[in-house]
Every structure is written in C-alpha cells, then in structure tokens.
Write a protein that holds these residues in place. Sequence first.
Motif, mmCIF file in Angstrom:
data_model
loop_
_atom_site.group_PDB
_atom_site.id
_atom_site.type_symbol
_atom_site.label_atom_id
_atom_site.label_comp_id
_atom_site.label_asym_id
_atom_site.label_seq_id
_atom_site.Cartn_x
_atom_site.Cartn_y
_atom_site.Cartn_z
ATOM 1 N N PHE A 1 33.427 -18.286 -8.428
ATOM 2 C CA PHE A 1 32.332 -17.635 -9.144
ATOM 3 C C PHE A 1 32.808 -16.262 -9.582
ATOM 4 O O PHE A 1 33.346 -15.496 -8.779
ATOM 5 C CB PHE A 1 31.084 -17.493 -8.277
ATOM 6 N N SER A 2 32.621 -15.951 -10.844
ATOM 7 C CA SER A 2 33.091 -14.680 -11.403
ATOM 8 C C SER A 2 31.910 -13.905 -11.970
ATOM 9 O O SER A 2 31.014 -14.481 -12.592
ATOM 10 C CB SER A 2 34.118 -14.952 -12.515
ATOM 11 N N CYS A 3 31.887 -12.589 -11.733
ATOM 12 C CA CYS A 3 30.796 -11.758 -12.251
ATOM 13 C C CYS A 3 31.318 -10.359 -12.556
ATOM 14 O O CYS A 3 32.382 -9.952 -12.068
ATOM 15 C CB CYS A 3 29.641 -11.690 -11.251
ATOM 16 N N GLU A 4 30.537 -9.626 -13.353
ATOM 17 C CA GLU A 4 30.937 -8.289 -13.780
ATOM 18 C C GLU A 4 29.768 -7.322 -13.668
ATOM 19 O O GLU A 4 28.607 -7.728 -13.709
ATOM 20 C CB GLU A 4 31.422 -8.316 -15.243
ATOM 21 N N ASP A 5 30.089 -6.038 -13.556
ATOM 22 C CA ASP A 5 29.055 -5.013 -13.582
ATOM 23 C C ASP A 5 29.709 -3.657 -13.853
ATOM 24 O O ASP A 5 30.921 -3.483 -13.673
ATOM 25 C CB ASP A 5 28.287 -4.956 -12.263
ATOM 26 N N ILE A 6 28.878 -2.706 -14.289
ATOM 27 C CA ILE A 6 29.366 -1.353 -14.527
ATOM 28 C C ILE A 6 29.987 -0.789 -13.255
ATOM 29 O O ILE A 6 31.034 -0.151 -13.282
ATOM 30 C CB ILE A 6 28.220 -0.445 -15.011
ATOM 31 N N GLY A 7 29.327 -1.011 -12.119
ATOM 32 C CA GLY A 7 29.803 -0.503 -10.842
ATOM 33 C C GLY A 7 30.521 -1.566 -10.037
ATOM 34 O O GLY A 7 30.076 -2.720 -9.976
ATOM 35 N N ARG A 8 31.635 -1.227 -9.398
ATOM 36 C CA ARG A 8 32.372 -2.213 -8.613
ATOM 37 C C ARG A 8 31.571 -2.642 -7.387
ATOM 38 O O ARG A 8 31.695 -3.774 -6.926
ATOM 39 C CB ARG A 8 33.739 -1.665 -8.214
ATOM 40 N N HIS A 9 30.725 -1.735 -6.849
ATOM 41 C CA HIS A 9 29.862 -2.105 -5.723
ATOM 42 C C HIS A 9 28.851 -3.169 -6.156
ATOM 43 O O HIS A 9 28.580 -4.117 -5.425
ATOM 44 C CB HIS A 9 29.108 -0.882 -5.189
ATOM 45 N N ASN A 10 28.279 -2.996 -7.345
ATOM 46 C CA ASN A 10 27.318 -3.978 -7.856
ATOM 47 C C ASN A 10 27.968 -5.337 -8.065
ATOM 48 O O ASN A 10 27.353 -6.383 -7.825
ATOM 49 C CB ASN A 10 26.719 -3.509 -9.181
ATOM 50 N N ALA A 11 29.205 -5.343 -8.553
ATOM 51 C CA ALA A 11 29.907 -6.611 -8.778
ATOM 52 C C ALA A 11 30.097 -7.351 -7.457
ATOM 53 O O ALA A 11 29.917 -8.577 -7.385
ATOM 54 C CB ALA A 11 31.248 -6.354 -9.459
ATOM 55 N N ILE A 12 30.455 -6.625 -6.406
ATOM 56 C CA ILE A 12 30.569 -7.246 -5.084
ATOM 57 C C ILE A 12 29.228 -7.803 -4.642
ATOM 58 O O ILE A 12 29.118 -8.940 -4.155
ATOM 59 C CB ILE A 12 31.101 -6.238 -4.052
ATOM 60 N N ASP A 13 28.164 -7.033 -4.823
ATOM 61 C CA ASP A 13 26.830 -7.496 -4.409
ATOM 62 C C ASP A 13 26.417 -8.753 -5.165
ATOM 63 O O ASP A 13 25.801 -9.657 -4.588
ATOM 64 C CB ASP A 13 25.803 -6.384 -4.631
ATOM 65 N N LYS A 14 26.735 -8.838 -6.453
ATOM 66 C CA LYS A 14 26.379 -10.032 -7.221
ATOM 67 C C LYS A 14 27.107 -11.262 -6.682
ATOM 68 O O LYS A 14 26.522 -12.354 -6.586
ATOM 69 C CB LYS A 14 26.707 -9.822 -8.700
ATOM 70 N N ALA A 15 28.372 -11.091 -6.329
ATOM 71 C CA ALA A 15 29.139 -12.210 -5.782
ATOM 72 C C ALA A 15 28.577 -12.643 -4.427
ATOM 73 O O ALA A 15 28.420 -13.846 -4.161
ATOM 74 C CB ALA A 15 30.609 -11.819 -5.654
ATOM 75 N N VAL A 16 28.243 -11.681 -3.577
ATOM 76 C CA VAL A 16 27.663 -11.989 -2.268
ATOM 77 C C VAL A 16 26.301 -12.669 -2.447
ATOM 78 O O VAL A 16 25.990 -13.669 -1.782
ATOM 79 C CB VAL A 16 27.524 -10.706 -1.424
ATOM 80 N N GLY A 17 25.481 -12.133 -3.350
ATOM 81 C CA GLY A 17 24.172 -12.725 -3.595
ATOM 82 C C GLY A 17 24.265 -14.143 -4.125
ATOM 83 O O GLY A 17 23.459 -15.015 -3.756
ATOM 84 N N TYR A 18 25.253 -14.402 -4.974
ATOM 85 C CA TYR A 18 25.457 -15.763 -5.485
ATOM 86 C C TYR A 18 25.744 -16.718 -4.341
ATOM 87 O O TYR A 18 25.206 -17.840 -4.294
ATOM 88 C CB TYR A 18 26.610 -15.782 -6.480
ATOM 89 N N ALA A 19 26.596 -16.280 -3.409
ATOM 90 C CA ALA A 19 26.920 -17.136 -2.264
ATOM 91 C C ALA A 19 25.675 -17.427 -1.429
ATOM 92 O O ALA A 19 25.435 -18.582 -1.020
ATOM 93 C CB ALA A 19 27.996 -16.480 -1.407
ATOM 94 N N LEU A 20 24.863 -16.396 -1.162
ATOM 95 C CA LEU A 20 23.641 -16.599 -0.378
ATOM 96 C C LEU A 20 22.693 -17.578 -1.061
ATOM 97 O O LEU A 20 22.165 -18.500 -0.433
ATOM 98 C CB LEU A 20 22.926 -15.267 -0.165
ATOM 99 N N LEU A 21 22.465 -17.379 -2.350
ATOM 100 C CA LEU A 21 21.494 -18.196 -3.074
ATOM 101 C C LEU A 21 21.959 -19.634 -3.255
ATOM 102 O O LEU A 21 21.155 -20.531 -3.510
ATOM 103 C CB LEU A 21 21.191 -17.561 -4.436
ATOM 104 N N ASN A 22 23.275 -19.862 -3.141
ATOM 105 C CA ASN A 22 23.818 -21.209 -3.316
ATOM 106 C C ASN A 22 24.334 -21.801 -2.000
ATOM 107 O O ASN A 22 25.086 -22.779 -2.013
ATOM 108 C CB ASN A 22 24.928 -21.191 -4.369
ATOM 109 N N ASP A 23 23.909 -21.180 -0.885
ATOM 110 C CA ASP A 23 24.217 -21.705 0.452
ATOM 111 C C ASP A 23 25.712 -21.883 0.694
ATOM 112 O O ASP A 23 26.146 -22.867 1.312
ATOM 113 C CB ASP A 23 23.486 -23.044 0.676
#
Length: 422
Positions: free
Chosen positions: A334-356
């Motif tokens: 899963f690949s994602c982008e954001d202005i902030g590198r912290h936000n990009a990490i959070d999006k990746a972590v959130g994707y994992a949580l939401l997709n079990d």
Amino acid sequence: MSDCSAIILAGGKSSRMGKKKALLPLDGKTFIEILIEKLERIGISEIILSGYSIPSEKVLCVEDVYKDKGPLAGLHAGLSKISGDFALVLAEDAPLVPEDYLRTLLEIHRQGKESITVTVCGGNIQALVAVYDRSLLQHCQTLLQGEKANLRSLIEKEQARKVVFDGDEMLVRGCNTAEEYESLCSLAHTEAFSVRKVNRSGKSEIEKRLLLHEHKLTIEVHDACSCKVVCTRSLLKELVYGRLCSEGIIRSKSDVKSFSLTEGEESATVILHKTRETAYLEKENPLPAANVDFSKVFILADRFNHDRGLHHITNAVHRCILLHNADDGGESFFSCEDIGRHNAIDKAVGYALLNDLPLSECMLFTSGRVSEDMVRKVIAAQIPVLVSKSVPTAEALALARRHKLTLICRAWQDSCEVYVQK
C-alpha cells in the motif's frame, strides 16, 4: 451543441482497483457525476453511458453488443445510439480532464477532416480522451468481428489527428489502482502557476508548476484529545485512525465506536469505546527482533523509485509504502503520500488497521529522514521494521535500539544500511 454527443466508457471490471471506478468519490461526488456535470458545462446534452447502468435521467445507459471486447465494444455500442455527427469519448476513471482542453479538442475536430481526433500525452496515445465520428460504426463492427478488436487498430487505420496535451498524464490517463486513485484525489487539489526559470547566464523562460493546496483537518476525539493537522485532502479516515494508533490511543479499529467527517472534510469526530489513559508505547514490551528479508527491502526501494504519484508531479510530498507479509507467504503493498512525512506514516498505519492487516507482520518504507518522533510512532504501531530512503538522528537510533526496532536507512536500489543493535 447538436452536432456532438458524448460517450462515457464504464464497462471495465475495475479488478485492480477492487471497486467500480465510476462510483469512486471525489470531493463529495462520484467520478461519473463529475464527468456528467463537466459535459453539460461544455454544452453537451446527449450523454451515453456504455457498459454500466445508473439511475439517471441525464444519461442513456447502453450495453455492449460484443461482450468482453474492451473499449472498442463500448465505443461501438455508444456510436450506435448517438444522434450527433460525432462523439466526445471519455473514460469513467478520468474525471479531471480540463474543460478548456475538451473544448479545444472538439473545436480542432470540427475544423479538421479526420474521423478521429485523439489526445497524445507524454508520447502516449490516450484513446479514451478523443472524438470519434458516427460514421465509424461499421468499421468498429468489422474490427470487433476480426482479430484486431482494439481502439489502437481503429486509430491507426483511420490515421487520426493527434492533439498534444501538455498537462500531467494522470489527468487524461485516469487511475487503475488505489495508489493512483489517492494521487488523483490529491491532484484535484493542486493549482497551476507560471514561474520564470532563470539560469546562471541570465536567460529565462516561463514554465508551469503545479502547487499543492494544503488541507487543514481538526481531529476531535471524545474524552481523549483534540489536534489540528495540515495534510493533503485524501485518505483522511486512514490518517485519523493511523494518528490515533501511532499516538498510542487505539490499537485496532475495534477501539473506535464511531467516526465521522463534516461535509467539507475539515473536521473529524471520533468516539472511542473506552478512553485510553496510558499510551500503548509505555505499556508494550520491546519489539521482537525481526528476521529481515533484504530482497523485500530492495523491492520497496524499487517501488518507491518507480512510483509516479504526487511526488513525481510536484516534488512537494513524502511517500510511505507499507508491505504486509502474510503467514501464507503472500504479500501486499500500500502506497500513500502527504505533505508531512508523519502524516504519510499515519495514513499507512490507518490503512492497515482499517483493512485488518496485523501491523506486527508489516514493514514500512518512508521517504523522509527518521527523527525520534517518527520512530516513536512506528513503535506505538508495533511495526517491527522501519526502512527509510534517508538517515536517522542519533536520538531516533537510540529509541529504536531501546525498543528493538529494526532500522534500515539509505535504502536505495543498490544498497542499504542497517543500524545494528548494541
């Protein structure tokens, strides 16, 4: 515009996306709704939707006569129903084609003698941003009954007129994967500006640059906390869930009782089943030592190098790639982008949580330098391996060692550096 109709091709299976692309949301509207409104604004009232059916009085939905024959079959079905002399043809997954370009394309077709006027971008023919004459119907049928049942054969045979689109290719190519969809959503919130590029000799030239619009999101967690983030306007639910996890407030999506976004997506409200009084980071045991498969580290580096998302377009975002290694030997990315590198990490972590996806089975790649707070996020999420294209700080390394996080940096396509445990 009585001489012109429009055909939206929506017969694809959307297998790589995993859901029907015509119904993907963008700023509160579906792709198909955006396309219909755009066509109406440029003066086209007769709109054919080929290969898919929706309850709308604004479009005529038609099925392919020749099944499983791809876009050429959709064009054939659409041309058989139009009353205009020609049709502007668009794909269901390219909602951001600029209106002024579509007007230009139609005007060029009217002035020319060719039966096809097709877009070219980056040297590639974009057959689904084009104008086709109704007179091509019989030719389409002949091709569909033969071995060369594709649009390229039709375009080459008719010696189509080619019009160069000098914008980003994703605007006319559309999207096929979740990562491309995220980039397309973010691209919708960019704006083109003219810049004067000056070289050392004093010569200058005017060029176009796409700049990102910042999105401001307030996260309200009932009985827990409140914060404001500046981000790109995509994957906001993933961002919120990931932020709560990496801050030690939740461990899984089951910790969340309800989640809601305001209409303008400027505020997210989260209600938890139970308030977390102590951060998970302080309660967890150190991460187990990871047995790193370095071939996968280099696969991540390759994927980062070949990604053609917002970073490639704007040079203004950070990218994260999450690799999940399943127990059965399979893997997913899963690949994602954001202005902030912290936000990009959070999006990746959130994707994992939401997709079990168990975070303990994941490896995370980031484009940004690794600071202490980024390491703290990864430890809180219980991801055992963090890979970066850049370098860590001394404090980040000390924290990683204390919690036995495997830290791999300067991860390029030909080498990487592993910070060993003391």
